[in-house]
Design a protein around this motif. Structure first.
Motif, PDB file in Angstrom:
ATOM      1  N   THR A  41      43.968  35.047  46.041  1.00  0.00           N
ATOM      2  CA  THR A  41      45.359  34.524  45.137  1.00  0.00           C
ATOM      3  C   THR A  41      46.424  34.665  46.310  1.00  0.00           C
ATOM      4  O   THR A  41      47.214  33.561  45.845  1.00  0.00           O
ATOM      5  CB  THR A  41      45.325  35.759  44.139  1.00  0.00           C
ATOM      6  OG1 THR A  41      44.324  35.702  43.237  1.00  0.00           O
ATOM      7  CG2 THR A  41      46.536  35.326  43.281  1.00  0.00           C
ATOM      8  N   GLN A  81      45.638  32.644  38.503  1.00  0.00           N
ATOM      9  CA  GLN A  81      44.726  33.667  37.824  1.00  0.00           C
ATOM     10  C   GLN A  81      44.820  34.169  36.707  1.00  0.00           C
ATOM     11  O   GLN A  81      43.976  34.206  35.532  1.00  0.00           O
ATOM     12  CB  GLN A  81      44.186  34.770  39.190  1.00  0.00           C
ATOM     13  CG  GLN A  81      43.184  35.492  38.951  1.00  0.00           C
ATOM     14  CD  GLN A  81      42.669  36.488  39.976  1.00  0.00           C
ATOM     15  OE1 GLN A  81      43.657  36.440  40.954  1.00  0.00           O
ATOM     16  NE2 GLN A  81      41.747  37.059  39.933  1.00  0.00           N
ATOM     17  N   ASP A 157      42.738  28.989  40.605  1.00  0.00           N
ATOM     18  CA  ASP A 157      42.296  30.538  40.858  1.00  0.00           C
ATOM     19  C   ASP A 157      41.242  31.310  39.955  1.00  0.00           C
ATOM     20  O   ASP A 157      42.046  31.446  38.764  1.00  0.00           O
ATOM     21  CB  ASP A 157      43.681  31.185  41.169  1.00  0.00           C
ATOM     22  CG  ASP A 157      43.257  32.540  41.903  1.00  0.00           C
ATOM     23  OD1 ASP A 157      42.407  32.812  42.188  1.00  0.00           O
ATOM     24  OD2 ASP A 157      44.329  33.261  42.358  1.00  0.00           O
ATOM     25  N   GLU A 158      40.125  31.251  40.182  1.00  0.00           N
ATOM     26  CA  GLU A 158      39.019  31.873  39.343  1.00  0.00           C
ATOM     27  C   GLU A 158      38.866  31.298  38.086  1.00  0.00           C
ATOM     28  O   GLU A 158      39.113  31.866  36.962  1.00  0.00           O
ATOM     29  CB  GLU A 158      39.413  33.397  39.282  1.00  0.00           C
ATOM     30  CG  GLU A 158      39.472  34.174  40.603  1.00  0.00           C
ATOM     31  CD  GLU A 158      38.483  35.246  40.728  1.00  0.00           C
ATOM     32  OE1 GLU A 158      37.723  35.562  39.980  1.00  0.00           O
ATOM     33  OE2 GLU A 158      38.757  35.922  41.694  1.00  0.00           O
TER      34      GLU A 158
END
Ligand code: ATP
Ligand code: MG
Length: 277
Positions: A41, A81, A157-158
């Motif tokens: 991140t 995220q 992000d994820e």
């Protein structure tokens, strides 16, 4: 277009979260793979200019991204995220709102919103409030908002966190589609999310890129790997005699195993990660 990370470093006090990274990315899908706390991140936030590096630079086609301002933001789409949502907004209104923030003209925004909602498979849910969506649908709305300005660089992000297996498959297809003629960087700690879609995997550990290349190349370069597979209960004892089994869990009448081995231990075993990553 390319993105060059030149000696990129981020320290928080004494702690080095991103440690002198040098990589060049062009078009295609890059999978940033690493465990919790690896620095994914932090790296992505620097790529989105939300965080200033302590040291090093990021260049987009030769220009310092921190000096490009609007020009760079127009190239960039980002799914954070923990992305904030507006629970009372409908999917459509949310996308129109993000488009307005990004300065997209209303007529263009309406057309784009409709196209994107269809692309991420939310047409039936377009007028539903975000708070009523499932986790997977929310993620897809998040991807749609990151795509609203048709970015050349898409940072996710994820994006698969909390998705069920079917949603993961749908997501992989979506990313493959979106990656045509753009750069996609996505982070995950699940190898199977990126196994088939990433042209290049960047393995991150303790702030550094410890390995880079296709999955096959990464597997070949590792002395020991972690594999996961599901076997029948009666097969377990033969496997544990032969291999180092780090984890075992009974699941739906079978047993899920994590096995540490240089070679593939079982026909259906899939590579999970390096044993020390
Ligand atoms: N603002 C901050 N101040 C201090 N330390 C931070 C800060 N942000 C991140 N860190 C630390 O930097 C390290 C990397 O964090 P980061 O969130 O980048 O990891 P990650 O790979 O994204 O992990 P995860 O998979 O859990 O999302 C962690 O040890 C974290 O505690
Ligand atoms: Mg993270």
């Amino acid at each position: 277009m390319d993105l060059v990370l030149d000696n990129l470093t981020k320290e928080f006090g004494e702690f080095v979260a991103v440690d002198h990274i040098n990589i060049t990315m062009t078009s295609g899908v890059y999978g940033l793979l690493g465990v919790n706390g690896a620095g994914k991140t932090t790296l992505m936030r620097m790529l989105c200019t939300l965080l200033k590096p302590t040291d090093g630079n990021i260049y987009c086609s030769g220009k310092d991204i921190f000096k490009m301002e609007e020009e760079y933001r127009n190239l960039l789409g980002y799914l954070p995220q923990d992305f904030g949502f507006y629970p009372e907004f409908t999917v459509k209104d949310y996308l129109l709102y993000i488009a307005a923030i990004k300065g997209i003209r209303p007529a263009v925004a309406r057309k784009r919103t409709k196209e994107l909602i269809a692309k991420v498979g939310l047409t039936k849910a377009a007028d539903k409030k975000l708070k009523k969506l499932s986790g997977g649908m929310k993620r897809r709305a998040g991807i749609a908002q990151a795509m609203i300005n048709n970015p050349q660089i898409l940072i996710l992000d994820e994006p698969t966190a909390g998705l069920d297996p079917n949603e993961r498959i749908r997501f992989r297809n979506l990313i493959s589609e979106l990656s045509e003629e753009r750069m996609v960087l996505l982070s995950t700690h699940i190898v199977s999310d990126i196994e088939y879609i990433a042209n290049e995997i960047l393995m991150m550990k303790d702030g550094a890129i410890i390995n880079q290349g296709t999955l096959d190349k990464i597997i070949d370069s590792m002395p020991e790997r972690v594999w996961t597979c599901s076997v029948r209960p009666q097969e377990v004892s033969a496997i544990t005699k032969r291999y180092k089994v780090s984890n075992m869990k009974s699941e739906h009448g079978g047993v899920d195993l994590r096995i540490i081995s240089a070679e593939k231990p079982y026909e259906s075993a899939v590579f999970a990660c390096s044993s020390d990553a």
